[in-house]
Design a protein around this motif. Structure first.
Motif, PDB file in Angstrom:
ATOM      1  N   SER A  66      30.584  56.226  56.169  1.00  0.00           N
ATOM      2  CA  SER A  66      30.905  56.208  54.761  1.00  0.00           C
ATOM      3  C   SER A  66      32.300  55.563  54.423  1.00  0.00           C
ATOM      4  CB  SER A  66      30.907  57.883  54.098  1.00  0.00           C
ATOM      5  OG  SER A  66      31.288  57.399  52.627  1.00  0.00           O
ATOM      6  N   LYS A  68      34.402  56.338  52.441  1.00  0.00           N
ATOM      7  CA  LYS A  68      35.307  57.311  52.172  1.00  0.00           C
ATOM      8  C   LYS A  68      35.562  58.511  53.084  1.00  0.00           C
ATOM      9  CE  LYS A  68      35.596  58.328  47.102  1.00  0.00           C
ATOM     10  NZ  LYS A  68      35.229  59.280  46.285  1.00  0.00           N
ATOM     11  N   PHE A 114      38.469  63.586  55.610  1.00  0.00           N
ATOM     12  CA  PHE A 114      38.694  62.827  54.460  1.00  0.00           C
ATOM     13  C   PHE A 114      39.603  63.595  53.472  1.00  0.00           C
ATOM     14  CE2 PHE A 114      35.059  65.810  53.675  1.00  0.00           C
ATOM     15  CZ  PHE A 114      35.510  66.425  52.475  1.00  0.00           C
ATOM     16  N   ILE A 124      28.660  58.970  46.341  1.00  0.00           N
ATOM     17  CA  ILE A 124      29.445  58.455  47.529  1.00  0.00           C
ATOM     18  C   ILE A 124      28.076  57.830  48.480  1.00  0.00           C
ATOM     19  CG2 ILE A 124      28.863  60.640  48.691  1.00  0.00           C
ATOM     20  CD1 ILE A 124      31.611  60.499  50.193  1.00  0.00           C
TER      21      ILE A 124
END
Ligand SMILES: [Cu+2]
Length: 147
Positions: A66, A68, A114, A124
């Motif tokens: 991901s 993020k 994160f 997300i």
């Protein structure tokens, strides 16, 4: 007349070749549904994600990424001497037409390293990296809802 049928034959062969090549290159049909991520506070740096996967061919899930989240690990939950333990999996086999679920109390995705928060209602992006029997790689991206 003869040249016309020859041309037609060439065209048919061309179409067949094209259909065959697209068949070989066709990506597997993968459905990733009910994907959600547990919300996290501003100072949290860990969360979990759950979803179900269904593929029309046997695949190996090798990684989930991901933009993020720095680290996403695939975990299996096992019972050892009556105690539930999490074990990191380097790959997970997805059998064709058999639903695989990342779910609470079972296999799950651990999101780590994160910067929170992960706010409820936001989305997300998660990208699932697969390989098939021929070692060909496929990616599938989805938007998971933060709950
Ligand atoms: Cu875990």
């Amino acid at each position: 007349m003869k040249t016309l049928s020859k041309k037609l034959l060439k065209l048919i062969l061309l179409v067949i070749t094209f259909l065959m090549s697209t068949e070989i290159l066709a990506a597997p049909d993968i459905k990733i549904e009910n994907a959600w991520v547990a919300s996290a506070e501003a100072n949290d740096d860990m969360s979990v994600a759950y979803m179900s996967l269904l593929s029309n061919e046997d695949l190996i899930l090798t990684l989930v990424t991901s933009p993020k989240i720095k680290t996403i690990e695939m975990h299996n939950t096992i019972q050892e001497k009556g105690i539930m333990k999490m074990r990191m999996a380097h790959e997970i086999k997805i059998y064709h037409n058999k639903l695989f679920e990342f779910k609470s109390g079972g296999s799950h995705l651990m999101l780590m390293d994160f910067k929170g928060p992960l706010k409820t209602g936001e989305k997300i992006k998660l990208t699932f990296h697969f390989k098939d029997k021929k070692n060909q790689s496929f990616d599938k991206s989805i938007d998971a809802t933060i709950k």
